[in-house]
Design an enzyme around this catalytic site. Structure first.
Site: not given
Ligand code: PBG
Length: 328
Positions: A197, A252
């Site tokens: 991520k 991601k």
């Molecule tokens: C939480 C999380 C995020 C997303 C999924 N889980 C946002 C972030 O890390 O700030 C993003 C998903 C999306 O943008 O659709 N940690």
């Protein structure tokens, strides 16, 4: 000897009509590969649309069950749930609101629904970070965060989640969650790690929906999410999470990190998920809204790229439209 050719047609012969194109596809996308995210928010009077994500809502407990029921009829049998509690804290988090929604979905839909649940603290903390802050509020403390995340994952698994999906990016959380699940006798619960991520600007609409934007001194998530210039970290973190007990790994966002997905899925032999995040999904929607892009075909084109790059499952806000879009 080269054949004597009367026509220049070579590769185009295989593209000349829709039927031969169907027969020669190397990659197929199916709605059965898609996972629909949902936001369920405590204390809402009624469901609210999420800006930038047409068709997606912040749901109340009862509107969530209705929406999931409608989606099941449209062929969506996999969900990823994000719970947003009424009260934000600095520690001692209460996970009962989200746990109750998992129980309600399980009770209503039984084994017809595969329920993955996001494990993270960003919707639970006053400051919006994915873990707990130090006393000086100047950094996110790793191990204290991991303790809370493991407790959260076990609570959701006990409530009936099929899969827990930690998105916080603390070190060591996969081992701690797996140990916690085993100690609680939950050895069948799947663990999907957001293992690759990245620290991305494409999460904007999501943070509105989950009420999880970082606030206060520490402005962003750069100290825990992977730097976009660091593909080595994505590999190291995914390998580690697989060794620590993750069943499914994830890249991601999706399109901006397609190189990572292709590379990691060929090097690490696990099922790979990709998250088509709010900003990338919303970008297609914004152009489609203006009539500048064919909505259905553009979304299918993105999903095709993910499957081509090695994803076996895709988390996308468009899952509920997929059966329609894929047959268009
Ligand atoms: C939480 C999380 C995020 C997303 C999924 N889980 C946002 C972030 O890390 O700030 C993003 C998903 C999306 O943008 O659709 N940690």
């Amino acid at each position: 000897m080269a054949q004597d050719r009367r026509h220049g047609l070579t590769l185009r012969r295989l593209r000349q009509d829709p039927l031969i194109r169907e027969l020669t596809r190397q990659v197929r996308v199916s709605h059965t590969q898609l996972i629909q995210p949902h936001f369920v928010v405590a204390g809402l009077k009624g469901r609210e649309p999420v800006p930038g994500l047409p068709g997606v809502h912040r749901e109340t407990p009862s509107s969530l069950v209705d929406q999931v029921g409608r989606d099941l009829e449209a062929g969506v049998s996999k969900v990823l749930l994000f719970g947003v509690p009424a009260e934000k804290r600095d520690g001692g988090f209460a996970f009962d609101f989200t746990a109750r929604q998992i129980e309600a979905l399980r009770q209503q839909f039984g084994a017809n629904l595969w329920i993955a649940v996001d494990v993270c603290l960003c919707s639970y903390t006053k400051h919006g970070h994915c873990g707990v802050l130090s006393r000086e509020q100047d950094h996110v403390v790793n191990d204290a965060s991991v303790t809370e995340l493991a407790r959260q994952a076990v609570a959701y698994a006990q409530a009936g989640a099929s899969c827990v999906a930690p998105s916080d990016m603390m070190d060591g959380r996969i081992a701690a969650i797996r140990t916690g699940l085993e100690a609680a006798g939950l050895e069948r619960t799947l663990l999907m790690s957001y293992s690759a991520k990245f620290h991305s600007r494409f999460y904007g609409p999501f943070r509105e929906a989950a009420d999880s934007a970082p606030r206060g001194g520490l402005q962003d998530r750069a100290t825990y999410q992977i730097d976009p210039t660091r593909p080595q970290d994505a590999y190291a973190s995914s390998l580690r999470d697989a060794e620590e007990g993750a069943d499914i790994l994830m890249v991601k966002p999706g399109l901006p990190y397609l190189d990572i997905l292709k590379d990691l899925s060929s090097r690490i032999e696990r099922p790979w998920a990709v998250y088509e995040v709010s900003g990338e999904y919303g970008a297609v929607e914004a152009l489609a809204e203006q009539g500048l892009m064919a909505r259905a075909a553009a979304h299918v084109e993105c999903w095709t790229a993910f499957v081509r790059a090695g994803a076996s499952m895709i988390i996308t806000y468009g899952a509920r439209s997929a059966r329609e879009w894929l047959s268009a």
